[in-house]
Design an enzyme around this catalytic site. Sequence first.
Site, PDB file in Angstrom:
ATOM      1  CD  GLU A   1      46.953  48.035  18.210  1.00  0.00           C
ATOM      2  OE1 GLU A   1      46.147  47.287  17.634  1.00  0.00           O
ATOM      3  OE2 GLU A   1      47.075  49.251  17.952  1.00  0.00           O
TER       4      GLU A   1
ATOM      5  N   GLY B   1      44.629  58.546  14.580  1.00  0.00           N
ATOM      6  CA  GLY B   1      43.185  58.683  14.482  1.00  0.00           C
ATOM      7  C   GLY B   1      42.657  59.871  15.270  1.00  0.00           C
TER       8      GLY B   1
ATOM      9  CD  GLU C   1      39.788  48.804  12.222  1.00  0.00           C
ATOM     10  OE1 GLU C   1      40.369  48.752  13.329  1.00  0.00           O
ATOM     11  OE2 GLU C   1      40.212  48.244  11.208  1.00  0.00           O
TER      12      GLU C   1
ATOM     13  CE  LYS D   1      50.182  58.678   2.407  1.00  0.00           C
ATOM     14  NZ  LYS D   1      50.914  57.753   3.292  1.00  0.00           N
TER      15      LYS D   1
ATOM     16  CB  CYS E   1      43.261  46.361  14.391  1.00  0.00           C
ATOM     17  SG  CYS E   1      41.958  45.844  13.246  1.00  0.00           S
TER      18      CYS E   1
ATOM     19  N   GLY F   1      44.079  52.794  11.134  1.00  0.00           N
ATOM     20  CA  GLY F   1      45.452  52.952  11.586  1.00  0.00           C
ATOM     21  C   GLY F   1      45.519  53.096  13.088  1.00  0.00           C
ATOM     22  CB  SER F   2      48.254  54.216  15.262  1.00  0.00           C
ATOM     23  OG  SER F   2      48.455  55.583  14.932  1.00  0.00           O
ATOM     24  CB  THR F   3      44.532  54.949  19.100  1.00  0.00           C
ATOM     25  OG1 THR F   3      43.798  53.710  18.950  1.00  0.00           O
ATOM     26  CG2 THR F   3      43.718  55.902  19.956  1.00  0.00           C
TER      27      THR F   3
END
Length: 504
Positions: free
Chosen positions: A407, A254, A271, A197, A305, A249-251
Amino acid sequence: MSTLNLENSPRTVRTELDIPYRHVDTHFIGGQWVQAHASERADVVDPATGQVWGSVPRGNDDDLNAAVAAAKDAFDAGAWSGLEAAERAQYLNRIADEIEARADILSWTNSLENGSPVAETAGAAANAAGIFRYFATLAHVIDEEDVRPAPRGGFSSTVKRDPVGVCALIAPWNFPINLVVIKLAPALLAGCTVVIKPASPTPVSIRIVMDAIAAAGVPAGMVNMVTGSGQMGDKLVRHPDVAKVAFTGSTPVGRKIAAACGELLRPVTLELGGKSSAVILPDVDVEVLRANLVRSCLRNTGQTCYISTRLIVPTSRYEEIVQLVAEEISGAAQGDPLAEATVFGPCATESQYNTVLEYIDSAKAEGARCVTGGEPADLAGELGQGFFVKPTVFADVTPDMRIAREEIFGPVISMIKYDDSSGVEEAIAIANNTEFGLGGIVFTADEEAGRAVAEKIDSGSVGVNFFASNHAAPFGGRHDSGMGVEYGPEGLHAYLSYKSIHHR
């Protein structure tokens, strides 16, 4: 194949590009392009101009279920997992060849999707091919018989390595090819089947990889791809026939995926975000710093990242280094990502553009000193309504400011002082005073001293005088930067399940 004609557009580069899949209504399912069930569509926007140049289907439950079913049927049939890993490795090498044969169109398409300069995307095919070829060398890890005598004697155990099953691979928009491939290559070598995806803003270039996979002769159903919203990603993570999830992707996203996989007892590799630091020691060679600054601290217009967007600088050399960094950053070319000389392109989406500007405003409000940049880049005469922010350097940043803690994912560097009169412990403490732990660098003329500092930085990867990913070494984050690793034999093990068969 559709044609995107730039001859009459306000682009710096004037050429005609044959872009496959400019407007499509298909997903890649069961080894072929299949008509989407969904009628809704999602536009693909060129972030350098703000103009729509393509569209893809916004998949629905029927599309998702068809893709997972194709992967599940292919896995259950056992034709792929039943091969020796060495045979699967041959397919990986063929995929690598086919991707390299598509290098130019893959690069241009990637740049049109997310604004990454062609100086960056020109290497995407070679890097992806290198990842496939590296994992092909690990076939022996799976194929070699592993018999382990019991410590107390009397019997032995044969350790079998089986593929985990259907894997959901969910990728971000900043590196839409290679952040799929670092999941796809080990999954295929392990004998898994996959459903990919891609991120919503970057759904086109990955289709070129699907063509390469088909051309390499990979059996139908091993690799499937559907496009859609983030909601489709959520449903893929929770699909009952998915056995493993890999996400970059983003925390915040995640965390949601980790919660879902924890509830389902489903293995997951995450990650996530980073807020890495470059610790500059007092003996730094400024020419080494200059040569590595953009690549290590603002790669891909700051949309990477692991980059070290926080520079932790000794007071004894602070103003000198602030000036050097400002000169280097402001002197790098910003403009059309299709121009080979461009170093800094646009933010990948309008939403990200607004986010970066909001962080810049917060830094000014909190008292940081803007040395260069700090505002939108006016390139309207060249490119129209693109999402450009001038590369920005803030000095006099303190560790408690938002730009030092969160970030940003844009072209913004924060420069923080440390008192070097009594050593570098304060610098290490500042570097570790973060919820993240993904990358980092130590700049010093003394390699041994640099390694000693690197060992004290609480991060998954740290470079000395440069930063790079090594396909053979694990890459992953600590704390809010993720769970598990990619690359290396460790990245392969994430797609394997273990069975011990005991025998006398």
